[in-house]
Design an enzyme around this catalytic site. Structure first.
Site, mmCIF file in Angstrom:
data_model
loop_
_atom_site.group_PDB
_atom_site.id
_atom_site.type_symbol
_atom_site.label_atom_id
_atom_site.label_comp_id
_atom_site.label_asym_id
_atom_site.label_seq_id
_atom_site.Cartn_x
_atom_site.Cartn_y
_atom_site.Cartn_z
ATOM 1 N NE ARG A 121 0.828 -2.111 6.061
ATOM 2 C CZ ARG A 121 1.113 -2.002 4.826
ATOM 3 N NH1 ARG A 121 2.430 -3.477 4.871
ATOM 4 N NH2 ARG A 121 1.023 -2.136 3.089
ATOM 5 C CG HIS A 144 0.749 5.766 1.666
ATOM 6 N ND1 HIS A 144 2.004 4.844 1.967
ATOM 7 C CD2 HIS A 144 0.646 4.755 0.265
ATOM 8 C CE1 HIS A 144 2.217 3.439 0.866
ATOM 9 N NE2 HIS A 144 1.073 3.306 0.749
ATOM 10 C CD GLU A 145 -1.078 0.366 4.546
ATOM 11 O OE1 GLU A 145 -0.678 -0.146 3.817
ATOM 12 O OE2 GLU A 145 -1.511 0.406 5.786
ATOM 13 C CB CYS A 197 -11.982 13.297 -10.700
ATOM 14 S SG CYS A 197 -12.955 12.992 -12.204
ATOM 15 N NE ARG A 235 -4.274 6.641 -14.580
ATOM 16 C CZ ARG A 235 -4.404 6.202 -15.880
ATOM 17 N NH1 ARG A 235 -3.553 6.224 -16.184
ATOM 18 N NH2 ARG A 235 -5.707 6.745 -16.481
ATOM 19 C CB CYS A 261 -14.517 9.217 -12.442
ATOM 20 S SG CYS A 261 -12.647 8.881 -11.817
ATOM 21 C CB CYS A 317 2.827 1.234 3.239
ATOM 22 S SG CYS A 317 2.701 0.515 0.986
ATOM 23 C CG HIS A 318 7.033 -3.223 2.166
ATOM 24 N ND1 HIS A 318 8.891 -3.274 2.681
ATOM 25 C CD2 HIS A 318 6.376 -4.126 2.070
ATOM 26 C CE1 HIS A 318 8.965 -4.531 3.466
ATOM 27 N NE2 HIS A 318 7.839 -5.246 2.670
ATOM 28 C CB THR A 319 4.929 2.486 -0.451
ATOM 29 O OG1 THR A 319 3.865 1.160 -1.797
ATOM 30 C CG2 THR A 319 4.648 3.639 -2.104
ATOM 31 C CB CYS A 339 -2.287 0.999 0.575
ATOM 32 S SG CYS A 339 -0.905 1.261 -0.747
ATOM 33 C CB CYS A 392 -11.710 11.681 -15.647
ATOM 34 S SG CYS A 392 -11.448 9.785 -14.159
ATOM 35 C CB CYS A 426 -9.496 9.347 -10.743
ATOM 36 S SG CYS A 426 -9.606 10.381 -11.083
#
Length: 379
Positions: free
Chosen positions: A372, A69-70, A99, A117, A105, A47-49, A177, A102, A113
């Site tokens: 992707r 993260h994907e 979670c 977060r 959530c 991903c770009h992130t 994501c 909270c 969250c």
């Protein structure tokens, strides 16, 4: 021999410094601690992130680090307190969490969250402030609580979505994501009605996922706005019916869209992070009922400026995070949309490479090729 409770040695792509090719290393992955899950990653996507934090410009550099993260994988073992997951479950690790305790959530209106977060500056696990990755005793930082550029990773249970075991992980991994972010921004937040018009600002992967959401919602006109005309042909596959390149006009693009649509579109979704695109996306929606949704992340010093009368004339401006999806509660149902052929994912995946060639995925993204690239961890 069972690996439960033991340190696992496996391959991971480690970013040792900003902008330098990732290095495939043997790392030690500690067992999961309280409220943690250790996952065998089978497929991960770029991903770009990931590229943004690998390049480390404009944010705190944190190295050595395992990005990613994907992804999709299978639970290998669970830590103390984990009751809703067990070894063998098919899962998607998610960069944000739920979670389930909270105020956010417990609210039906929020997915942000308090505990889990997104935190790009956290390089350790929440439970004890320590990394589960190491090389020869030296800790390696985590990324977004997921670090999926590793054959095994440890993730907080609140960041793990249990999914249908029949779902192909090489396809649904992209729902971790970008695809969920864009699709959800349209269907959950903009909520176009059948027959309405939608403008999508930015035709990258997230923008095209937003267009897919408009298509699924039955929009009659989907107007793609992008500075790169090379993206227009591909966007047709995602339901985009018309195209506007702001550089082709001598007036603000919001005025162009208003003229095209007799006063403005019913909905707009901005997926670029450009503050000017955000302003245009808001000002191009019709007064009285128009809704604009902001998805892109702006620069920290940007300021959104529009005349208050645009709000007084009953235009609505909204923002969204991860498409307003709660990871554990909602993402399994998005996977089912794909399984039921209500959502198309295959067209988002334009490249596939073995884990040993992960740097090629970075080269493809930096060259602007495709949407992707899925990385096969066992190859």
């Amino acid at each position: 021999m069972s690996t439960v409770g033991r340190v696992i040695r496996c391959k991971a792509a480690v970013a040792w410094e900003s902008g330098k090719p990732l290095s495939i290393e043997e790392v030690e992955v500690a067992p999961p601690q309280k409220n943690e899950v250790r996952i065998k990653i089978l497929f991960t996507s770029l991903c770009h992130t990931d590229v943004y934090f690998w390049d480390a410009k404009g944010q705190n550099p944190m190295f050595p680090r395992i990005l990613g993260h994907e992804a999709g994988g299978i639970v290998e073992s669970v830590g103390e307190g984990v009751t809703d997951l067990e070894p063998g479950d098919h899962v998607l690790p998610i960069f944000t969490g739920e979670c389930k305790e909270c105020a956010h959530c417990l609210s039906e209106e929020s997915n942000m969250c308090n505990l889990l977060r997104i935190n790009t500056d956290r390089g350790e696990m929440i439970h004890d402030g320590k990394s589960r990755f190491s090389i020869n005793g030296k800790p390696i930082y985590h990324f977004l609580g997921t670090s999926t550029f590793s054959e095994y990773t440890v993730v907080h249970v609140g960041q793990v979505a249990k999914i249908n075991p029949d779902a192909p992980l090489d396809k649904v991994c992209v729902l971790s994501c970008g695809m969920s972010t864009g699709f959800g921004a349209t269907v959950n937040v903009a909520k176009p009605k059948k027959g309405q018009s939608v403008a999508i600002f930015g035709l990258g992967a997230v923008g095209l996922a937003a267009a897919e959401g408009a298509r699924v919602s039955g929009a009659s006109r989907i107007i793609g706005v992008d500075l790169n005309p090379g993206r227009f042909e591909q966007a047709k596959k995602f339901g985009v019916t018309e195209f506007v390149n702001p550089k082709d006009h001598d007036k603000p693009v919001q005025e162009v869209i208003a003229e095209m649509t007799g006063g403005g579109v019913d909905r707009s979704v901005e997926c670029t992070g450009s503050i000017q695109a955000m302003i245009s996306a808001f000002e191009c929606v019709h007064d009285g009922w128009g809704v604009a949704v902001l998805v892109g992340v702006p620069n920290k010093d940007d300021a959104f400026k529009t005349h208050p009368v645009n709000l007084l004339n009953e235009r609505t401006l909204k923002g969204t995070f991860f498409g307003n999806y709660k990871p554990r509660t909602d993402i399994p149902a998005v996977v089912e949309k794909y399984m039921n052929k209500e959502l198309e994912l295959d067209k988002f995946i334009t490249h596939s490479v073995p884990f040993s060639e992960i740097n090629k995925a970075f080269e493809l993204m930096l060259a602007g090729e495709g949407l992707r690239c899925v990385i096969r961890m066992d190859a």
